[in-house]
Design a protein around this motif. Structure first.
Motif, mmCIF file in Angstrom:
data_model
loop_
_atom_site.group_PDB
_atom_site.id
_atom_site.type_symbol
_atom_site.label_atom_id
_atom_site.label_comp_id
_atom_site.label_asym_id
_atom_site.label_seq_id
_atom_site.Cartn_x
_atom_site.Cartn_y
_atom_site.Cartn_z
ATOM 1 N N UNK A 572 0.794 -1.231 0.000
ATOM 2 C CA UNK A 572 0.000 0.000 0.000
ATOM 3 C C UNK A 572 0.819 1.271 0.000
ATOM 4 N N UNK A 573 1.839 1.330 0.880
ATOM 5 C CA UNK A 573 2.610 2.574 0.978
ATOM 6 C C UNK A 573 3.275 2.868 -0.362
ATOM 7 N N UNK A 574 3.759 1.800 -0.979
ATOM 8 C CA UNK A 574 4.390 1.947 -2.303
ATOM 9 C C UNK A 574 3.359 2.425 -3.326
ATOM 10 N N UNK A 575 2.231 1.728 -3.395
ATOM 11 C CA UNK A 575 1.208 2.049 -4.386
ATOM 12 C C UNK A 575 0.666 3.461 -4.195
ATOM 13 N N UNK A 576 0.403 3.834 -2.962
ATOM 14 C CA UNK A 576 -0.168 5.159 -2.682
ATOM 15 C C UNK A 576 0.837 6.260 -3.033
ATOM 16 N N UNK A 577 2.092 6.092 -2.589
ATOM 17 C CA UNK A 577 3.078 7.149 -2.818
ATOM 18 C C UNK A 577 3.395 7.287 -4.303
#
Ligand code: ZN
Length: 679
Positions: A572-577
């Motif tokens: 998630x953190x990767x996808x969101x950022x």
């Protein structure tokens, strides 16, 4: 000047041409004798020709070779008797001379000999050496030249009045040598020094000894220094001012063809530009016909002050360049008797009081050669002024030298320009994986590449590799953590000092942190945002500060991921950022269309090879998320895409090249996936 001949080094050399190579490289290694492709040397030998007969051969520097790293095969051989036969002719056109020289070559595959070949042939001595020594030029480019040359050299050297290099000058030098057996050489007014001897050592020793005499005379007779800065506080450089001027200057000189800029503010330059007479002296012309080919006749002088607004700075630079190009064009049309087309009108040297000097070239190495030559020009002018008044060539002679068809021919020997020649690119995260492949690809297409990375030594390796493959100064490495504003700002400042501007930004640096939205740590979340989102914004912002005032358009490519459009669970953190970076690219495209700056995103997927991103932990984690064994992970991604292919960093680099180049000039705000096709 030091005599660099070491007898120990040549003891084992028994071939005379190898000795000529040794001597020539010594001359080439001294910037105050020759710079770039300037100067030439020769040796008369006896060789067996293709018939088996022993003949006299002139081995002379090939046209376009640099003395400093010359090799044996850059000394084409010519049948000396053929050349001697020309001495009695009264006139010979350049075309006749070139054709004649070509027909006198003894090897079928040798390059063209120097355009000063006949000068070497007509002097009846074994070894001839010609340079553009600074100290000699301070004496010859002077209203006191006759008197001073006599004082310094007595009867050791003849004096030959200025003539453009070619048949007639060669005859004059030959005549001087024949008239007086005791001469050790001749001084060529507004041009340089020729010495001769029975061996390469003798002509070299003479050369150095005579130049030393000139240097000593100048030292002993210096009456005053012209380098009195009228404002000492001007010597303190405002780095911010350089950052404001450089892109504007590069943009305005690059309207016809782009240039790479070299900046220099060493003490000698500052004294010259800040001195009372700098402006006046800079207009008196280049020191030799050879120098003006590189620097043009005069530099451009621009008066701007730190207190000026950006608009005023732009206007001053613009007005000054327009006046320069207008004058150049008028001068060209007035003297254009060769009926050739005009070279680019833009100056090659730009002097700004209180700031320093920019030099321009089609690439960084050319800009640096211009820099070297103008540094020497300053010293030649200063020394000439201290013993008399500096004097240079007449405007017509300048035309004859700059547009001499044989010099124009030399230009055709340069390798053809490539798609990204004259462009400057910066790649973040360039030390490995996708970033490295992009840096390599852009360099192979001709760009100058700034390889930036947190890992400076890794970036340096990539830059070194590019330099060894594509040429000196074609790449530099810079340390940059894209999440740290001060480091980012400093990195772009380094870029400005190295190349003067920016055409292409590839914002590639990124990190991958995993974990479900409930498990991920605050630290991993923050790191993801600060590198994958804020990092792209910070580098784009600094790039735009250069691209916008430069006014040459530009291309920004943001390396996204397939996760922007199709996120992965526990990622998630990767996808969101990264998704935020994708949105950033669209907004940048919206805001910068008016500047013709294009902003596009490339979304790769599953690029495993050499990737920092696909660490063993990430592999394990993604395998677990997809419910497969870790050793099947690569195959899993292959099977997932429509084409059933592996995606490599080189595949991504190819798409980046397309977006960086003018081939995609009508594309902005676009997203191109490089993922084998995903549903
Ligand atoms: Zn010369």
């Amino acid at each position: 000047m030091i005599n660099k001949w070491i007898q120990q080094d040549v003891i084992a050399i028994d071939d005379p041409v190898d000795l000529l190579v040794y001597q020539t490289r010594l001359v080439g290694s001294d910037d105050s004798l020759v710079i770039g492709g300037g100067g030439n040397t020769s040796l008369k030998t006896k060789e067996i020709d293709w018939r088996g007969d022993e003949i006299e051969v002139l081995r002379v520097k090939g046209t376009g070779a640099n003395l400093i790293n010359i090799t044996r095969n850059q000394f084409p051989g010519l049948r000396l008797q053929d050349l001697k036969n020309l001495f009695d002719k009264s006139i010979m056109t350049d075309e006749e001379m070139v054709e004649y020289l070509d027909r006198s070559l003894i090897e079928l595959d040798s390059g063209r000999p120097s355009i000063e070949t006949l000068l070497h042939a007509f002097v009846p001595r074994i070894s001839i050496l010609h340079s553009h020594a600074d100290a000699i030029l301070s004496l010859t480019n002077n209203n006191q030249s006759r008197v001073n040359l006599k004082k310094v050299f007595g009867n050791d050297l003849g004096v030959v009045a200025y003539k453009r290099p070619g048949f007639l000058l060669s005859k004059e030098v030959g005549k001087a040598a024949l008239k007086n057996d005791n001469l050790r050489g001749v001084v060529l007014i507004n041009h340089g020094l020729v010495t001769w001897g029975d061996t390469p050592k003798e002509s070299y020793d003479s050369h150095i000894e005579l130049v030393n005499r000139a240097e000593k005379f100048i030292e002993d007779n210096k009456s005053f220094s012209i380098t009195n800065p009228h404002n000492s506080k001007n010597n303190k450089l405002n780095r911010n001012f350089v950052k404001i001027i450089a892109p504007v200057l590069r943009g305005l000189v690059s309207r016809e063809e782009r240039f790479i800029l070299n900046f220099d503010n060493n003490d000698d330059i500052l004294k010259f530009v800040n001195g009372d007479k700098g402006k006046l002296l800079s207009r008196l012309g280049a020191a030799t016909p050879d120098h003006l080919l590189v620097t043009k006749r005069n530099p451009l002088w621009i008066d701007i002050l730190e207190k000026h607004s950006p608009r005023e700075i732009y206007n001053s630079i613009n007005t000054s360049i327009n006046a320069f190009t207008r004058n150049y064009s008028n001068w060209f049309h007035r003297y254009n008797h060769y009926n050739v087309s005009m070279k680019t009108k833009e100056p090659r040297v730009v002097l700004i009081p209180g700031v320093g000097m920019w030099t321009l070239g089609k690439d960084a190495i050319t800009a640096s050669t211009v820099n070297k030559i103008y540094n020497h020009t300053i010293s030649i002018i200063n020394n000439a002024e201290s013993i008399g008044s500096y004097k240079s060539l007449k405007p017509k002679d300048v035309y004859d030298a700059e547009y001499w068809p044989l010099e124009m021919y030399k230009l055709t020997l340069a390798p053809p320009e490539m798609e990204l020649s004259r462009r400057i690119a910066l790649v973040t995260g360039g030390a490995s994986g996708i970033g490295r492949a992009i840096a390599r690809r852009l360099a192979a297409a001709g760009a100058h590449v700034v390889v930036s990375d947190m890992d400076l030594s890794g970036a340096q390796l990539v830059a070194n590799e590019i330099v060894s493959k594509h040429g000196s100064m074609k790449a530099i490495a810079i340390e940059m953590d894209v999440s740290k504003p001060i480091q980012v700002e400093k990195a772009f400042e380094q870029l400005i000092y190295a190349y003067g501007g920016l055409d292409i930004l590839v914002s590639n640096a990124g990190i991958a942190r995993w974990g479900s939205m409930t498990d991920i740590t605050q630290q991993d979340w923050n790191d993801s945002i600060s590198i994958n989102t804020t990092g792209h914004w910070l580098v784009a912002k600094e790039a735009l500060k250069i691209m916008q005032p430069q006014g040459l358009g530009g291309s920004i490519v943001i390396i996204g991921t397939k996760n922007i459009t199709s996120p992965g669970k526990e990622f998630g953190a990767y996808s969101v950022s990264k998704a935020a970076a994708g949105q950033l690219a669209r907004v940048l495209a919206l805001e910068n269309g008016k500047y013709k700056i294009r902003v596009n995103t490339v979304n790769p997927d599953a690029v495993f090879k050499d990737s920092q991103l696909w660490s063993s932990e990430i592999r394990e984690q993604r395998a677990e998320a997809h419910g497969i064994p870790v050793d099947e992970i690569e195959e899993f991604y292959v099977q997932r895409n429509l084409l059933k292919v592996n995606v490599s960093a080189e595949d991504v680099a190819e798409t980046v090249l397309f977006l960086a180049s003018d081939r995609s000039s009508r594309t902005t705000g676009a997203v191109i996936p490089v993922d084998g096709g995903l549903q």
